[in-house]
Design a protein around this motif. Structure first.
Motif, PDB file in Angstrom:
ATOM      1  N   ASP A 192       0.833  -1.208   0.000  1.00 45.11           N
ATOM      2  CA  ASP A 192       0.000   0.000   0.000  1.00 45.11           C
ATOM      3  C   ASP A 192       0.867   1.259   0.000  1.00 45.11           C
ATOM      4  OD1 ASP A 192      -2.391  -1.381  -0.021  1.00 45.11           O
ATOM      5  OD2 ASP A 192      -2.533  -1.471   2.169  1.00 45.11           O
ATOM      6  N   TRP A 225       1.197   5.914  -7.231  1.00 45.34           N
ATOM      7  CA  TRP A 225       0.069   6.725  -7.701  1.00 45.34           C
ATOM      8  C   TRP A 225       0.368   8.222  -7.557  1.00 45.34           C
ATOM      9  CZ3 TRP A 225      -3.135   4.878 -10.925  1.00 45.34           C
ATOM     10  CH2 TRP A 225      -3.580   3.556 -10.872  1.00 45.34           C
ATOM     11  N   GLN A 277      -6.756   9.925  -6.340  1.00 45.53           N
ATOM     12  CA  GLN A 277      -7.764   9.148  -5.617  1.00 45.53           C
ATOM     13  C   GLN A 277      -7.212   7.776  -5.220  1.00 45.53           C
ATOM     14  OE1 GLN A 277     -11.319   8.465  -7.888  1.00 45.53           O
ATOM     15  NE2 GLN A 277     -12.482   7.751  -6.101  1.00 45.53           N
ATOM     16  N   ARG A 278      -6.512   7.125  -6.170  1.00 48.83           N
ATOM     17  CA  ARG A 278      -5.899   5.834  -5.868  1.00 48.83           C
ATOM     18  C   ARG A 278      -4.814   5.979  -4.797  1.00 48.83           C
ATOM     19  NH1 ARG A 278      -6.739   2.270 -10.223  1.00 48.83           N
ATOM     20  NH2 ARG A 278      -8.905   2.536 -10.883  1.00 48.83           N
ATOM     21  N   GLN A 279      -4.082   7.082  -4.868  1.00 50.95           N
ATOM     22  CA  GLN A 279      -3.044   7.343  -3.867  1.00 50.95           C
ATOM     23  C   GLN A 279      -3.664   7.457  -2.479  1.00 50.95           C
ATOM     24  OE1 GLN A 279      -1.212  11.185  -4.121  1.00 50.95           O
ATOM     25  NE2 GLN A 279       0.668  10.524  -3.047  1.00 50.95           N
ATOM     26  N   MET A 280      -4.741   8.216  -2.392  1.00 51.35           N
ATOM     27  CA  MET A 280      -5.411   8.408  -1.112  1.00 51.35           C
ATOM     28  C   MET A 280      -5.975   7.082  -0.587  1.00 51.35           C
ATOM     29  SD  MET A 280      -7.351  12.018  -1.920  1.00 51.35           S
ATOM     30  CE  MET A 280      -8.300  11.926  -0.410  1.00 51.35           C
ATOM     31  N   GLN A 281      -6.494   6.266  -1.498  1.00 53.83           N
ATOM     32  CA  GLN A 281      -7.040   4.968  -1.098  1.00 53.83           C
ATOM     33  C   GLN A 281      -5.940   4.067  -0.521  1.00 53.83           C
ATOM     34  OE1 GLN A 281      -9.069   2.931  -4.281  1.00 53.83           O
ATOM     35  NE2 GLN A 281      -9.470   1.105  -3.037  1.00 53.83           N
ATOM     36  N   SER A 282      -4.819   4.027  -1.200  1.00 52.72           N
ATOM     37  CA  SER A 282      -3.690   3.213  -0.712  1.00 52.72           C
ATOM     38  C   SER A 282      -3.173   3.741   0.622  1.00 52.72           C
ATOM     39  CB  SER A 282      -2.558   3.204  -1.744  1.00 52.72           C
ATOM     40  OG  SER A 282      -2.981   2.585  -2.944  1.00 52.72           O
ATOM     41  N   GLU A 283      -3.067   5.064   0.751  1.00 49.73           N
ATOM     42  CA  GLU A 283      -2.629   5.650   2.005  1.00 49.73           C
ATOM     43  C   GLU A 283      -3.596   5.306   3.139  1.00 49.73           C
ATOM     44  OE1 GLU A 283      -0.291   9.615   0.284  1.00 49.73           O
ATOM     45  OE2 GLU A 283      -2.328   9.759   1.087  1.00 49.73           O
ATOM     46  N   GLY A 284      -4.898   5.353   2.829  1.00 48.63           N
ATOM     47  CA  GLY A 284      -5.907   5.030   3.839  1.00 48.63           C
ATOM     48  C   GLY A 284      -5.806   3.578   4.296  1.00 48.63           C
ATOM     49  N   GLU A 285      -5.599   2.662   3.352  1.00 45.95           N
ATOM     50  CA  GLU A 285      -5.462   1.252   3.702  1.00 45.95           C
ATOM     51  C   GLU A 285      -4.206   1.014   4.555  1.00 45.95           C
ATOM     52  OE1 GLU A 285      -5.542  -0.828   0.030  1.00 45.95           O
ATOM     53  OE2 GLU A 285      -7.705  -0.577  -0.287  1.00 45.95           O
ATOM     54  N   THR A 314      -4.861   2.341   8.041  1.00 45.42           N
ATOM     55  CA  THR A 314      -5.761   1.445   8.778  1.00 45.42           C
ATOM     56  C   THR A 314      -5.012   0.227   9.305  1.00 45.42           C
ATOM     57  OG1 THR A 314      -7.643   2.139   7.411  1.00 45.42           O
ATOM     58  CG2 THR A 314      -7.848   0.045   8.582  1.00 45.42           C
TER      59      THR A 314
END
Length: 246
Positions: free
Chosen positions: A67, A74, A109-117, A120
């Motif tokens: 991630d 990304w 958006q994909r970058q933010m998603q990976s950062e969020g995962e 978490t």
């Protein structure tokens, strides 16, 4: 739940008071043998569980690292698309510029998603790492405790064998006690004493007989002297006496 159960069992076994358990045991050696077997089985089971926990942690860490890498990739793609959009916009090609700006937004958006995962996963990774360290420490404690059990068992067996050997020696000494009149040695000694008494009696008897013979010889000599003196006396009477001057 399973991991916590394993950890609780490891802690309980590692803190076991061996001496207290032995004091309450009817057969300490058998109990130690059983405890060693139980510890060995539990260590093997715990090692399997800990290995699985470590494996799961490594999978989570791998996903986390992926991630982080994906977020970085990304981000680079978003930067490249935005730069390309600026070039097209500077060239007056608004449609292409908008197209690349849209790509940049998708990348962001994909970058933010990976950062969020990744974010978490961080608490989970931290918790799992703590659990793994505790399990490793518990396993080390269990292995030390098992070694303590083995040493205690070996000591107990050695002491039992020593006590058994001492008992055998004592029993052997009792069986050959020379003061025991019922023993073979006692009977043999009594036989020798009787033989010695017989020899002393025979010697005393022989000595008494010899003294009697000497006494008889002394009596015979005295009688002979008496007879001789009597004969001399009689002879003196039979001889005429000579008168002096006749």
């Amino acid at each position: 739940m399973a991991k916590q159960s394993i950890f609780g069992r490891i802690s309980q076994l590692a803190k076991a008071n061996i001496n207290a358990m032995l004091d309450s045991a009817e057969d300490p050696q058998k109990m130690l043998d059983q405890m060693v077997r139980d510890y060995t089985d539990n260590i093997a089971e715990a090692e399997t569980a800990v290995a699985q926990t470590i494996g799961n942690l490594r999978m989570i860490e791998d996903d986390y690292n992926e991630d982080i890498k994906a977020a970085s990739d990304w981000g680079n793609k978003a930067l490249a698309a935005s730069s390309k959009a600026d070039e097209f916009r500077s060239a007056g090609e608004s449609s292409n510029a908008d197209k690349f700006d849209s790509l940049a937004k998708v990348a962001i958006q994909r970058q933010m998603q990976s950062e969020g995962e990744a974010k978490t996963a961080e608490p989970t990774i931290s918790s799992q790492r703590e659990i793994v360290e505790k399990l490793k420490t518990g396993l080390d404690a269990m292995k030390s405790k098992r070694q303590e059990l083995v040493s205690k068992r070996d000591e107990l067996i050695a002491r039992a064998k020593s006590a058994q050997a001492q008992n055998q020696v004592q029993e052997a000494v009792k069986s050959i006690d020379i003061m025991d009149p019922s023993s073979e040695v006692g009977r043999f000694e009594e036989k020798i004493r009787r033989e010695e008494a017989r020899v002393r009696g025979a010697a005393e008897l022989a000595s008494s007989s010899l003294d009697a013979q000497f006494n008889s010889l002394e009596d015979l000599g005295e009688q002979t002297e008496i007879e001789a003196r009597l004969a001399a006396l009689k002879g003196a009477k039979a001889t005429p006496s000579i008168t002096p001057g006749a």
